[in-house]
Motif scaffolding. Structure first.
Motif, PDB file in Angstrom:
ATOM      1  N   ALA A 175       0.847  -1.195   0.000  1.00  0.00           N
ATOM      2  CA  ALA A 175       0.000   0.000   0.000  1.00  0.00           C
ATOM      3  C   ALA A 175       0.881   1.242   0.000  1.00  0.00           C
ATOM      4  O   ALA A 175       1.651   1.460   0.932  1.00  0.00           O
ATOM      5  CB  ALA A 175      -0.931  -0.002   1.212  1.00  0.00           C
ATOM      6  N   ASP A 176       0.755   2.037  -1.062  1.00  0.00           N
ATOM      7  CA  ASP A 176       1.593   3.228  -1.235  1.00  0.00           C
ATOM      8  C   ASP A 176       0.811   4.469  -0.820  1.00  0.00           C
ATOM      9  O   ASP A 176      -0.051   4.946  -1.553  1.00  0.00           O
ATOM     10  CB  ASP A 176       2.029   3.331  -2.698  1.00  0.00           C
ATOM     11  N   GLU A 177       1.073   4.951   0.387  1.00  0.00           N
ATOM     12  CA  GLU A 177       0.388   6.118   0.955  1.00  0.00           C
ATOM     13  C   GLU A 177      -1.135   5.977   0.839  1.00  0.00           C
ATOM     14  O   GLU A 177      -1.815   6.860   0.300  1.00  0.00           O
ATOM     15  CB  GLU A 177       0.852   7.404   0.242  1.00  0.00           C
ATOM     16  N   PRO A 178      -1.710   4.903   1.354  1.00  0.00           N
ATOM     17  CA  PRO A 178      -3.138   4.645   1.120  1.00  0.00           C
ATOM     18  C   PRO A 178      -4.085   5.594   1.826  1.00  0.00           C
ATOM     19  O   PRO A 178      -5.275   5.634   1.485  1.00  0.00           O
ATOM     20  CB  PRO A 178      -3.311   3.224   1.641  1.00  0.00           C
ATOM     21  N   VAL A 179      -3.602   6.355   2.825  1.00  0.00           N
ATOM     22  CA  VAL A 179      -4.500   7.259   3.561  1.00  0.00           C
ATOM     23  C   VAL A 179      -4.075   8.718   3.439  1.00  0.00           C
ATOM     24  O   VAL A 179      -4.602   9.579   4.140  1.00  0.00           O
ATOM     25  CB  VAL A 179      -4.593   6.852   5.053  1.00  0.00           C
ATOM     26  N   ALA A 180      -3.152   9.010   2.539  1.00  0.00           N
ATOM     27  CA  ALA A 180      -2.624  10.372   2.430  1.00  0.00           C
ATOM     28  C   ALA A 180      -3.684  11.388   2.042  1.00  0.00           C
ATOM     29  O   ALA A 180      -3.581  12.564   2.390  1.00  0.00           O
ATOM     30  CB  ALA A 180      -1.474  10.406   1.424  1.00  0.00           C
ATOM     31  N   SER A 181      -4.725  10.955   1.318  1.00  0.00           N
ATOM     32  CA  SER A 181      -5.759  11.878   0.845  1.00  0.00           C
ATOM     33  C   SER A 181      -7.006  11.858   1.718  1.00  0.00           C
ATOM     34  O   SER A 181      -8.018  12.465   1.359  1.00  0.00           O
ATOM     35  CB  SER A 181      -6.146  11.522  -0.601  1.00  0.00           C
ATOM     36  N   LEU A 182      -6.937  11.185   2.858  1.00  0.00           N
ATOM     37  CA  LEU A 182      -8.123  10.987   3.685  1.00  0.00           C
ATOM     38  C   LEU A 182      -8.048  11.761   4.997  1.00  0.00           C
ATOM     39  O   LEU A 182      -6.964  12.078   5.486  1.00  0.00           O
ATOM     40  CB  LEU A 182      -8.300   9.495   3.981  1.00  0.00           C
ATOM     41  N   ASP A 183      -9.202  12.036   5.588  1.00  0.00           N
ATOM     42  CA  ASP A 183      -9.246  12.711   6.880  1.00  0.00           C
ATOM     43  C   ASP A 183      -8.799  11.740   7.975  1.00  0.00           C
ATOM     44  O   ASP A 183      -8.760  10.527   7.764  1.00  0.00           O
ATOM     45  CB  ASP A 183     -10.657  13.227   7.156  1.00  0.00           C
ATOM     46  N   PRO A 184      -8.465  12.268   9.169  1.00  0.00           N
ATOM     47  CA  PRO A 184      -7.908  11.405  10.222  1.00  0.00           C
ATOM     48  C   PRO A 184      -8.810  10.246  10.635  1.00  0.00           C
ATOM     49  O   PRO A 184      -8.325   9.133  10.850  1.00  0.00           O
ATOM     50  CB  PRO A 184      -7.685  12.380  11.385  1.00  0.00           C
ATOM     51  N   VAL A 185     -10.111  10.485  10.749  1.00  0.00           N
ATOM     52  CA  VAL A 185     -11.014   9.416  11.179  1.00  0.00           C
ATOM     53  C   VAL A 185     -11.067   8.308  10.128  1.00  0.00           C
ATOM     54  O   VAL A 185     -10.931   7.119  10.436  1.00  0.00           O
ATOM     55  CB  VAL A 185     -12.431   9.969  11.451  1.00  0.00           C
ATOM     56  N   THR A 186     -11.230   8.692   8.870  1.00  0.00           N
ATOM     57  CA  THR A 186     -11.281   7.709   7.791  1.00  0.00           C
ATOM     58  C   THR A 186      -9.951   6.985   7.653  1.00  0.00           C
ATOM     59  O   THR A 186      -9.908   5.783   7.388  1.00  0.00           O
ATOM     60  CB  THR A 186     -11.662   8.384   6.458  1.00  0.00           C
ATOM     61  N   SER A 187      -8.859   7.712   7.846  1.00  0.00           N
ATOM     62  CA  SER A 187      -7.534   7.095   7.786  1.00  0.00           C
ATOM     63  C   SER A 187      -7.407   5.969   8.802  1.00  0.00           C
ATOM     64  O   SER A 187      -6.907   4.879   8.492  1.00  0.00           O
ATOM     65  CB  SER A 187      -6.445   8.141   8.044  1.00  0.00           C
TER      66      SER A 187
END
Length: 266
Positions: A175-187
């Motif tokens: 997984a290459d930066e899978p949460v970089a575009s997401l808000d903290p809760v969703t991350s």
């Protein structure tokens, strides 16, 4: 001698891109065991993405050897097909086909495992469709199966990306930066889902992250890159401010400010 339980083995791997003499991977030598959950830390340009993409042959390294589940990665079609069949990728920007339904996107994950002619024509069996629907249910999106991918939020798209990766029936998920575009809760929700998959399926998971708190919360093993080299290899509980300073090249002056290192680099 290579560990027989190694899912991933890098043996003195180096690589630089055309037109740039600086090595983006510099004599990387490490093993990741089957079933491990590893987080990869480092500045942008430290070599994290190249490290991940080299495991699938998307990047053809110049020096050294890479072994995936005991098989050496070689750059001809039969070797690449064998490696890629067992290694699934999850991307920062999801890489879904927006015009397709979410069910169709998950079915795309099966293309490595079905006859090429059926894949080209988009023919899937009822059993395969049922399996894809079950995977969407597993990530909480069964009700969205027949909606187009472009109708989803970022977090939902990443869930479809995870379901598509599972449809491949992989032994390794990268997984290459899978949460970089997401808000903290969703991350946190996405990381929790990946951790659950790792534990329940014993799938080796390797994730590159910028969010240090998430890395420490979910990562069992922390591998830090700087200048193309592995500079830190430790467990989350033993990761120190000094380790972070080495990974992110934080100066002593910054270390002595009233802000923590983590705040500086997040």
């Amino acid at each position: 001698m290579m560990n027989s339980n190694a899912a991933i083995h890098f043996f003195d791997v180096s690589h630089s891109y055309k037109g740039n003499s600086q090595k983006v991977l510099n004599q990387v030598h490490l093993e990741i065991e089957k079933g491990e959950f590893c987080t990869i830390l480092g500045r942008s340009g430290a070599g994290k993405s190249t490290f991940l993409r080299s495991m699938t042959g998307f990047v053809q390294v110049e020096e050294g050897s890479i072994f995936i589940n005991g098989d050496e990665l070689r750059y001809y079609s039969s070797s690449l097909r064998k490696i890629r069949k067992n290694v699934a990728m999850i991307f920062q920007h999801y890489n879904l086909v927006n015009r397709l339904t979410n069910l169709q996107n998950v079915l795309c994950g099966m293309l490595q495992n079905i006859p090429s002619q059926r894949g080209i024509l988009g023919w899937y069996t009822e059993k395969e469709k049922k399996q894809a629907l079950e995977l969407l249910d597993r990530v909480g999106l069964a009700d969205f199966a027949h909606k187009r991918a472009d109708q989803l939020s970022g977090g939902q798209k990443q869930r479809v990306g995870i379901a598509r990766a599972l449809a491949q029936d992989p032994k390794i998920i990268l997984a290459d930066e899978p949460v970089a575009s997401l808000d903290p809760v969703t991350s946190g929700e996405i990381m929790e889902l990946l951790k659950q998959i790792n534990k329940e399926e014993n799938i080796t998971v390797v994730i590159s992250l910028h969010q240090i708190e998430l890395a420490k919360q979910y990562g069992e093993r922390m591998i830090g890159f700087a200048g193309g080299k592995v500079v830190i290899d430790t467990t989350a509980g033993f990761l120190t401010d000094g380790d972070l300073a080495e990974i992110y090249d934080v100066t002593k002056e910054k270390e002595n400010t009233n802000h923590s290192i983590e705040k500086q680099i997040i």
